[in-house]
Design a protein around this motif. Structure first.
Motif, PDB file in Angstrom:
ATOM      1  N   GLU A 297       0.860  -1.193   0.000  1.00 48.79           N
ATOM      2  CA  GLU A 297       0.000   0.000   0.000  1.00 48.79           C
ATOM      3  C   GLU A 297       0.889   1.232   0.000  1.00 48.79           C
ATOM      4  O   GLU A 297       1.914   1.272   0.689  1.00 48.79           O
ATOM      5  N   VAL A 298       0.521   2.231  -0.794  1.00 49.14           N
ATOM      6  CA  VAL A 298       1.250   3.498  -0.789  1.00 49.14           C
ATOM      7  C   VAL A 298       0.685   4.344   0.364  1.00 49.14           C
ATOM      8  O   VAL A 298      -0.329   5.008   0.224  1.00 49.14           O
ATOM      9  N   LYS A 299       1.360   4.263   1.502  1.00 45.66           N
ATOM     10  CA  LYS A 299       0.897   4.963   2.694  1.00 45.66           C
ATOM     11  C   LYS A 299       1.271   6.443   2.630  1.00 45.66           C
ATOM     12  O   LYS A 299       2.262   6.821   2.020  1.00 45.66           O
ATOM     13  N   GLU A 300       0.475   7.266   3.313  1.00 46.53           N
ATOM     14  CA  GLU A 300       0.829   8.668   3.512  1.00 46.53           C
ATOM     15  C   GLU A 300       1.658   8.779   4.783  1.00 46.53           C
ATOM     16  O   GLU A 300       1.238   8.336   5.859  1.00 46.53           O
ATOM     17  N   LEU A 301       2.867   9.336   4.654  1.00 43.98           N
ATOM     18  CA  LEU A 301       3.789   9.480   5.774  1.00 43.98           C
ATOM     19  C   LEU A 301       4.036  10.958   6.047  1.00 43.98           C
ATOM     20  O   LEU A 301       4.235  11.746   5.117  1.00 43.98           O
ATOM     21  N   LEU A 302       4.036  11.340   7.334  1.00 40.82           N
ATOM     22  CA  LEU A 302       4.226  12.736   7.701  1.00 40.82           C
ATOM     23  C   LEU A 302       5.676  13.156   7.516  1.00 40.82           C
ATOM     24  O   LEU A 302       6.598  12.487   7.990  1.00 40.82           O
ATOM     25  N   ALA A 303       5.880  14.277   6.842  1.00 43.87           N
ATOM     26  CA  ALA A 303       7.208  14.867   6.729  1.00 43.87           C
ATOM     27  C   ALA A 303       7.598  15.477   8.072  1.00 43.87           C
ATOM     28  O   ALA A 303       6.748  15.877   8.866  1.00 43.87           O
ATOM     29  N   GLY A 304       8.909  15.530   8.312  1.00 46.20           N
ATOM     30  CA  GLY A 304       9.411  16.209   9.503  1.00 46.20           C
ATOM     31  C   GLY A 304       9.350  15.407  10.782  1.00 46.20           C
ATOM     32  O   GLY A 304       9.697  15.921  11.846  1.00 46.20           O
ATOM     33  N   LYS A 305       8.919  14.142  10.724  1.00 49.06           N
ATOM     34  CA  LYS A 305       8.703  13.363  11.938  1.00 49.06           C
ATOM     35  C   LYS A 305       9.676  12.185  12.024  1.00 49.06           C
ATOM     36  O   LYS A 305      10.217  11.720  11.032  1.00 49.06           O
ATOM     37  N   PHE A 306       9.852  11.676  13.270  1.00 56.22           N
ATOM     38  CA  PHE A 306      10.664  10.493  13.514  1.00 56.22           C
ATOM     39  C   PHE A 306       9.828   9.277  13.887  1.00 56.22           C
ATOM     40  O   PHE A 306      10.186   8.152  13.583  1.00 56.22           O
ATOM     41  N   ASP A 307       8.711   9.484  14.587  1.00 54.28           N
ATOM     42  CA  ASP A 307       8.001   8.366  15.194  1.00 54.28           C
ATOM     43  C   ASP A 307       7.039   7.687  14.219  1.00 54.28           C
ATOM     44  O   ASP A 307       6.212   8.328  13.612  1.00 54.28           O
ATOM     45  N   ASP A 308       7.189   6.358  14.065  1.00 51.48           N
ATOM     46  CA  ASP A 308       6.281   5.516  13.287  1.00 51.48           C
ATOM     47  C   ASP A 308       6.138   5.974  11.845  1.00 51.48           C
ATOM     48  O   ASP A 308       5.059   5.941  11.272  1.00 51.48           O
ATOM     49  N   ILE A 309       7.236   6.416  11.242  1.00 50.24           N
ATOM     50  CA  ILE A 309       7.224   6.787   9.826  1.00 50.24           C
ATOM     51  C   ILE A 309       7.763   5.582   9.063  1.00 50.24           C
ATOM     52  O   ILE A 309       8.953   5.462   8.771  1.00 50.24           O
ATOM     53  N   LYS A 310       6.866   4.639   8.766  1.00 45.86           N
ATOM     54  CA  LYS A 310       7.257   3.357   8.201  1.00 45.86           C
ATOM     55  C   LYS A 310       6.392   3.023   6.989  1.00 45.86           C
ATOM     56  O   LYS A 310       5.191   3.227   7.000  1.00 45.86           O
ATOM     57  N   THR A 311       7.032   2.488   5.939  1.00 44.60           N
ATOM     58  CA  THR A 311       6.305   2.086   4.745  1.00 44.60           C
ATOM     59  C   THR A 311       5.545   0.788   5.003  1.00 44.60           C
ATOM     60  O   THR A 311       5.792   0.085   5.990  1.00 44.60           O
ATOM     61  N   GLU A 312       4.632   0.464   4.094  1.00 44.13           N
ATOM     62  CA  GLU A 312       4.051  -0.863   4.084  1.00 44.13           C
ATOM     63  C   GLU A 312       5.082  -1.835   3.483  1.00 44.13           C
ATOM     64  O   GLU A 312       6.154  -1.439   3.027  1.00 44.13           O
ATOM     65  N   LYS A 313       4.735  -3.120   3.454  1.00 45.62           N
ATOM     66  CA  LYS A 313       5.671  -4.149   2.989  1.00 45.62           C
ATOM     67  C   LYS A 313       6.042  -3.938   1.527  1.00 45.62           C
ATOM     68  O   LYS A 313       5.181  -3.779   0.668  1.00 45.62           O
ATOM     69  N   ILE A 314       7.350  -3.938   1.266  1.00 44.78           N
ATOM     70  CA  ILE A 314       7.898  -3.837  -0.085  1.00 44.78           C
ATOM     71  C   ILE A 314       8.367  -5.227  -0.504  1.00 44.78           C
ATOM     72  O   ILE A 314       9.034  -5.915   0.267  1.00 44.78           O
ATOM     73  N   THR A 315       8.010  -5.643  -1.722  1.00 44.63           N
ATOM     74  CA  THR A 315       8.358  -6.983  -2.203  1.00 44.63           C
ATOM     75  C   THR A 315       9.154  -6.882  -3.499  1.00 44.63           C
ATOM     76  O   THR A 315       8.753  -6.177  -4.434  1.00 44.63           O
ATOM     77  N   ILE A 316      10.284  -7.567  -3.533  1.00 39.60           N
ATOM     78  CA  ILE A 316      11.066  -7.735  -4.764  1.00 39.60           C
ATOM     79  C   ILE A 316      10.988  -9.223  -5.111  1.00 39.60           C
ATOM     80  O   ILE A 316      11.535 -10.063  -4.395  1.00 39.60           O
ATOM     81  N   GLU A 317      10.290  -9.575  -6.197  1.00 36.64           N
ATOM     82  CA  GLU A 317      10.053 -10.982  -6.527  1.00 36.64           C
ATOM     83  C   GLU A 317      10.539 -11.290  -7.933  1.00 36.64           C
ATOM     84  O   GLU A 317      10.281 -10.522  -8.875  1.00 36.64           O
TER      85      GLU A 317
END
Length: 690
Positions: A297-317
């Motif tokens: 999923e292309v999540k919306e991540l807050l700029a300027g922050k440190f806490d819980d700024i994490k992507t969803e699962k990325i897969t290289i197959e």
């Protein structure tokens, strides 16, 4: 000698003087299931058994919609009956109930809070049907999606043929196993037989031997002879046992080679023979070497922050086994305005593929200071495709928004790009626009509205355990707040410390302390704004900057941030720590147009050219004793002539030989610069140059 020295002093101080006089004065879906059958089986007109398996999978976004007691029906067409003895089932359901020859009723029981999967083996007896046989799913007000699914095909031949799994192959590879069954004992007869397998054009059989054709069931114990390697057509001759008491089965393990002109996509094989019923089977998917890269999923991540700024699962197959090359690195690169602080949930699987997870920490692969890392491949896959999965923890520069695009290359991967997340600003700001005059005090400008993008975007404390969250509104150079504006929360449950709203930095920064973070996005209104503009402010847009550690935690100006274990990781504002940027602002908001210079100001145009010992002022040419030069990324102009062009007379340009200081006087402004010092005094106020 003195003249030469003065000339170099003039050149070196020109940029500083331009900063003082020209550049602004700077102070510091709805619920549903996914249904599918695992195969379409060719059957005889007297077939009885389990033809295929119907899978009903609960939608992953609605994992509580399947519930105990829900009932749905499976209906067969006329000419086919349910065979209770051959019906199998698994998952959260009771034993299916045969209500009539064509109707099977299924009731859910034992559903969970997770994603439930129901599997039903479709046990049938063919009784007059011809052609395709489909099962119809009737939801009956349950959360199951309705639909019809072809799972068997009635033929009149002597054998049925299926491909047990469609395999993905490269230019060479082994397709899915072909299984050929007699429809009844002795259906193919007792005489020697030819089994003919034909591939599409641009494909050929590759080193097939007798061991790649296995005889089982009623055919057990015999060995075939293989002809046609290197061509499209493979012939297998065999002599069926006589007598035999069960139906015979032939397994073919097809080894295939594609020519350079073969098209990517499905690879079919036609099955025929003396007493072998004709069939067309898809046995493989021909794909190019390489990988497929995707994010859950292309999540919306807050700029300027440190806490819980994490992507969803990325897969290289891998598209084809062996696409990723052992001994090489996959390089994963993000934009420079995104720093990688951690990698989590790293796993590899499939075909024996082995990949090394990046190390994390100081002086490691991922140390929070860069936007790139490598994944070494240490063992190649074979047989099955391999894949690598992980999530990334990120720090995004505070004033950046938009798609975060990853570039992936290396280890056999052609350069590919993928949007893995989207950066969003923690707050937005808006205002109406007024006109203000340069050099005029206490001018009113419209209200500024600051709105949180998500709940909790403005934090009461930054990641440092000692830093209280402050939202700031800052003026540009040459502009000050004439008084402290009124600040209030107009929507949401955000709380501010109204009594502690203060001006700082010579009245250029409005500080708004955050008392309590919002559970519903809040809106702040700053009203009664009055600004004083000095004579250095240029005409054009007047912008106020929105920032502060309540909005931007990853600015170097912060006192540090907490890592995942709650430990203080940052070293302070003097160091650009892991995950930090120079940026301390989120956005800027236009509040005014500077439309008119203050009375007494003269407007003009001066043009200097590198290497030419003359310049023009309002079209009039003036000769200088030295030409402008460009060195080490800087442009140097003769200070005296620049000052003259700005209306400063020679009498107001004073050189103090003893103190190595030059003083330039223009209207009410006095600028002093000293040789060897990176400070400039403007009306007695020290400013630092770079």
């Amino acid at each position: 000698m003195l003249k030469t020295r003065k000339r170099w002093i003039s050149l070196l101080v020109t940029l500083a003087m331009l900063v003082a006089f020209v550049v602004p004065f700077a102070g510091p879906a709805s619920a549903q299931s996914v249904n599918a059958v695992d195969r379409v089986l060719s059957v005889s007109d007297t077939y009885e058994g389990t033809a295929a398996t119907l899978t009903i999978k609960e939608n992953s976004d609605f994992t509580t919609d399947f519930s105990d007691g829900q009932t749905f029906r499976l209906t067969l067409p006329s000419g086919v009956k349910w065979s209770a003895a051959n019906i199998t089932y698994s998952g959260p359901i009771n034993a299916p109930v045969v209500r009539s020859d064509q109707v099977l009723e299924v009731t859910m029981n034992g559903t969970s809070a997770g994603q439930d999967i129901i599997r039903i083996g479709l046990g049938i007896k063919v009784d007059g049907a011809t052609g395709d046989i489909a099962v119809t799913v009737d939801p009956m007000d349950s959360a199951v999606t309705g639909g019809s699914y072809v799972f068997a095909r009635v033929g009149t031949g002597k054998t049925t043929a299926v491909c047990e799994k469609v395999e993905t192959i490269g230019q060479t590879g082994t397709g899915g196993t072909i299984r050929i069954d007699e429809t009844s004992v002795g259906a193919v007869g007792d005489d020697p037989q030819d089994l003919v397998l034909k591939l599409p054009s641009n494909f050929s059989w590759n080193n097939m031997t007798a061991t790649d054709v296995v005889f089982a069931g009623g055919f057990a114990g015999i060995t075939g002879t293989v002809y046609g390697n290197g061509s499209r057509t493979l012939t297998v001759t065999f002599d069926p046992p006589n007598p035999r008491s069960q139906r015979g089965t032939i397994y073919v393990f097809p080894k295939i080679k594609a020519s350079n002109s073969a098209s990517y996509g499905d690879v079919s094989v036609s099955v025929s023979g003396d007493n072998i019923s004709d069939a067309d089977l898809v046995i493989a998917k021909y794909a190019s070497w390489g990988v497929t890269i995707k994010v859950k999923e292309v999540k919306e991540l807050l700029a300027g922050k440190f806490d819980d700024i994490k992507t969803e699962k990325i897969t290289i197959e891998e598209n084809v086994p062996g696409s990723l090359i052992s001994g090489r690195n996959i390089t994963f690169t993000l934009p420079e305005w995104v720093k990688i602080t951690d990698v989590t949930d790293f796993v590899y699987s499939g075909g024996g593929l082995v990949a090394s997870a990046p190390t994390v920490g100081s002086n490691s692969d991922i140390d929070g200071t860069g936007s790139e890392f490598d994944i070494p491949i240490t063992h190649v896959s074979s047989g099955n495709t391999g894949k690598i999965e992980f999530k990334l923890c990120l720090s995004i520069e505070g004033n950046k928004t938009g798609d975060i695009t990853a570039t992936v290359s290396g280890a056999g991967i052609d350069k590919s790009e993928l949007v893995i997340a989207k950066a969003v600003a923690p707050v937005t700001a808006s205002a109406q626009v007024a006109d203000v005059k340069i050099g005029v005090q206490s001018q009113s400008v419209p209200d500024v509205i600051i709105t949180e993008s998500v709940k909790g975007a403005l934090e009461a404390s930054s990641e440092s355990p000692t830093a209280s969250g402050i939202l700031t509104l800052s003026t540009p150079a040459g502009v000050k707040f004439a008084s402290t504006p009124k600040v209030e929360v107009t929507s949401g449950d955000l709380e501010i410390k109204s009594a502690e709203v203060r001006l700082s930095d010579y009245d250029t920064v409005l500080n708004i302390p955050i008392k309590s973070e919002s559970l519903k996005p809040g809106t702040i209104k700053v009203s009664g704004i009055k600004l004083t503009l000095d004579r250095t402010v240029p005409e054009g847009d007047l912008l106020l900057d929105v920032g502060g550690n309540a909005a931007v935690e990853n600015s170097r100006s912060g006192s540090g941030w907490l890592d995942g274990n709650g430990n203080l990781s940052g070293a302070g504002p003097l160091t650009l720590d892991a995950g930090e940027f120079e940026t301390g602002t989120v956005t800027s908001v236009k509040v005014a147009n500077c439309v008119t210079p203050a009375p007494g100001e003269q407007k003009g145009v001066a043009v200097f050219k590198i290497g030419e010992a003359k310049y023009t002022v309002n079209g009039q040419e003036v000769t200088m004793d030295v030409a402008p030069i460009a060195e080490a990324g800087r442009t140097y102009l003769p200070a005296r002539f620049v000052a003259n062009a700005m209306g400063v007379s020679d009498s107001n340009i004073i050189w103090d030989q003893a103190n190595q200081t030059v003083t330039v006087i223009r209207n009410e402004r006095i600028v002093q610069m000293k040789v060897g010092s990176n400070q400039i005094l403007v009306n007695g106020i020290a400013l630092t140059m770079d």
